[in-house]
Design a protein around this motif. Sequence first.
Motif, PDB file in Angstrom:
ATOM      1  N   ILE A 186       0.838  -1.204   0.000  1.00  0.00           N
ATOM      2  CA  ILE A 186       0.000   0.000   0.000  1.00  0.00           C
ATOM      3  C   ILE A 186       0.868   1.247   0.000  1.00  0.00           C
ATOM      4  N   MET A 187       1.877   1.266   0.861  1.00  0.00           N
ATOM      5  CA  MET A 187       2.724   2.448   0.964  1.00  0.00           C
ATOM      6  C   MET A 187       3.577   2.651  -0.292  1.00  0.00           C
ATOM      7  N   GLU A 188       4.098   1.568  -0.844  1.00  0.00           N
ATOM      8  CA  GLU A 188       4.918   1.677  -2.058  1.00  0.00           C
ATOM      9  C   GLU A 188       4.081   2.177  -3.230  1.00  0.00           C
ATOM     10  N   SER A 189       2.867   1.642  -3.364  1.00  0.00           N
ATOM     11  CA  SER A 189       1.987   2.064  -4.460  1.00  0.00           C
ATOM     12  C   SER A 189       1.567   3.517  -4.287  1.00  0.00           C
ATOM     13  N   LEU A 190       1.270   3.898  -3.046  1.00  0.00           N
ATOM     14  CA  LEU A 190       0.861   5.280  -2.782  1.00  0.00           C
ATOM     15  C   LEU A 190       2.001   6.247  -3.075  1.00  0.00           C
ATOM     16  N   GLU A 191       3.199   5.868  -2.672  1.00  0.00           N
ATOM     17  CA  GLU A 191       4.353   6.738  -2.912  1.00  0.00           C
ATOM     18  C   GLU A 191       4.644   6.874  -4.404  1.00  0.00           C
ATOM     19  N   ASP A 192       4.511   5.772  -5.149  1.00  0.00           N
ATOM     20  CA  ASP A 192       4.726   5.824  -6.598  1.00  0.00           C
ATOM     21  C   ASP A 192       3.692   6.723  -7.280  1.00  0.00           C
ATOM     22  N   SER A 193       2.454   6.668  -6.783  1.00  0.00           N
ATOM     23  CA  SER A 193       1.391   7.468  -7.394  1.00  0.00           C
ATOM     24  C   SER A 193       1.565   8.953  -7.100  1.00  0.00           C
ATOM     25  N   LEU A 194       2.095   9.270  -5.924  1.00  0.00           N
ATOM     26  CA  LEU A 194       2.247  10.672  -5.532  1.00  0.00           C
ATOM     27  C   LEU A 194       3.573  11.280  -5.977  1.00  0.00           C
ATOM     28  N   ARG A 195       4.524  10.434  -6.400  1.00  0.00           N
ATOM     29  CA  ARG A 195       5.862  10.931  -6.719  1.00  0.00           C
ATOM     30  C   ARG A 195       5.869  12.047  -7.765  1.00  0.00           C
ATOM     31  N   PRO A 196       5.024  11.996  -8.823  1.00  0.00           N
ATOM     32  CA  PRO A 196       5.033  13.118  -9.790  1.00  0.00           C
ATOM     33  C   PRO A 196       4.701  14.462  -9.157  1.00  0.00           C
ATOM     34  N   LEU A 197       3.999  14.452  -8.023  1.00  0.00           N
ATOM     35  CA  LEU A 197       3.631  15.709  -7.368  1.00  0.00           C
ATOM     36  C   LEU A 197       4.760  16.266  -6.507  1.00  0.00           C
ATOM     37  N   ALA A 198       5.835  15.472  -6.353  1.00  0.00           N
ATOM     38  CA  ALA A 198       6.949  15.928  -5.523  1.00  0.00           C
ATOM     39  C   ALA A 198       7.607  17.172  -6.118  1.00  0.00           C
ATOM     40  N   ARG A 199       7.545  17.300  -7.441  1.00  0.00           N
ATOM     41  CA  ARG A 199       8.167  18.461  -8.098  1.00  0.00           C
ATOM     42  C   ARG A 199       7.456  19.760  -7.728  1.00  0.00           C
TER      43      ARG A 199
ATOM     44  N   GLY B  70       6.520  20.348  -4.679  1.00  0.00           N
ATOM     45  CA  GLY B  70       6.772  20.559  -3.265  1.00  0.00           C
ATOM     46  C   GLY B  70       5.965  19.683  -2.333  1.00  0.00           C
ATOM     47  N   LEU B  71       5.207  18.734  -2.877  1.00  0.00           N
ATOM     48  CA  LEU B  71       4.424  17.839  -2.024  1.00  0.00           C
ATOM     49  C   LEU B  71       5.355  16.872  -1.296  1.00  0.00           C
ATOM     50  N   PRO B  72       5.276  16.813   0.034  1.00  0.00           N
ATOM     51  CA  PRO B  72       6.155  15.910   0.799  1.00  0.00           C
ATOM     52  C   PRO B  72       5.675  14.462   0.704  1.00  0.00           C
ATOM     53  N   VAL B  73       6.023  13.815  -0.399  1.00  0.00           N
ATOM     54  CA  VAL B  73       5.521  12.475  -0.679  1.00  0.00           C
ATOM     55  C   VAL B  73       5.927  11.480   0.400  1.00  0.00           C
ATOM     56  N   GLU B  74       7.204  11.494   0.784  1.00  0.00           N
ATOM     57  CA  GLU B  74       7.676  10.535   1.780  1.00  0.00           C
ATOM     58  C   GLU B  74       6.997  10.749   3.120  1.00  0.00           C
ATOM     59  N   THR B  75       6.764  12.015   3.486  1.00  0.00           N
ATOM     60  CA  THR B  75       6.100  12.303   4.754  1.00  0.00           C
ATOM     61  C   THR B  75       4.660  11.810   4.742  1.00  0.00           C
ATOM     62  N   ILE B  76       3.977  12.014   3.617  1.00  0.00           N
ATOM     63  CA  ILE B  76       2.588  11.551   3.496  1.00  0.00           C
ATOM     64  C   ILE B  76       2.531  10.031   3.562  1.00  0.00           C
ATOM     65  N   SER B  77       3.447   9.359   2.883  1.00  0.00           N
ATOM     66  CA  SER B  77       3.481   7.893   2.913  1.00  0.00           C
ATOM     67  C   SER B  77       3.769   7.379   4.314  1.00  0.00           C
ATOM     68  N   LEU B  78       4.679   8.052   5.009  1.00  0.00           N
ATOM     69  CA  LEU B  78       4.994   7.659   6.379  1.00  0.00           C
ATOM     70  C   LEU B  78       3.782   7.843   7.280  1.00  0.00           C
ATOM     71  N   ALA B  79       3.070   8.964   7.115  1.00  0.00           N
ATOM     72  CA  ALA B  79       1.883   9.222   7.938  1.00  0.00           C
ATOM     73  C   ALA B  79       0.813   8.169   7.682  1.00  0.00           C
TER      74      ALA B  79
END
Length: 206
Positions: free
Chosen positions: A122-135, A137-146
């Motif tokens: 779940i976390m890996e898939s969520l992080e992969d889906s949100l990664r394009p938004l990292a550019r 300034g979205l804190p992808v790793e923080t959101i996945s950790l939360a």
Amino acid sequence: MKRRTNIPLSVYVPGDTFIHRMKPSWKILILIVFILVTSIFCRTIPLAAASVLLPALAFVIAKVPPKIAWSQMWPPLFILVPLAAFQWWARDFEYAVVMFLTIFAAMMAAFLLTLTSTVDAIMESLEDSLRPLARFGLPVETISLAMSLTIRLIPLMFETVYEVLDARKARGAGFSPLAFGTPVIIRSIRRARAMGEALQARGVGD
């Protein structure tokens, strides 16, 4: 004292069904849409009952054993049933039944997500889906950790509830909301503080 292991959001049922193979991020999206649609449009008992049948059918398709499915879904009834009874008293019977069924349907769908997907997936898939938004300034790793911590803490919360109930039963104590809620809250705060200190020691959030 026997320790419970089948607690909500802590059991993964391996399988090769369509639901198992679906990306967890898509399951999360479907779950969100399902909750929104049922919350907005299910205003009658037949529609609310239909909202329960949909995740029930998905359980059958995913080949989740009935015993495991029931072990995940009965603990929330301790909260939902009194809540529905209060709504019946405060408003009317139909509203109480609709509220009970729509919430229960949402919980069934959420349990199906974790029964057919590991937390890591779940976390890996969520992080992969949100990664394009990292550019942006979205804190992808923080959101996945939360999200990961939230999913992991829910079964721990239920485990705390079970431990308090077992301890009171062993002492022969009756049910008291204050005597039950106080140790649950204290243990939860202690766990959250210990986890926060552990994350801080590892430099998370720096």
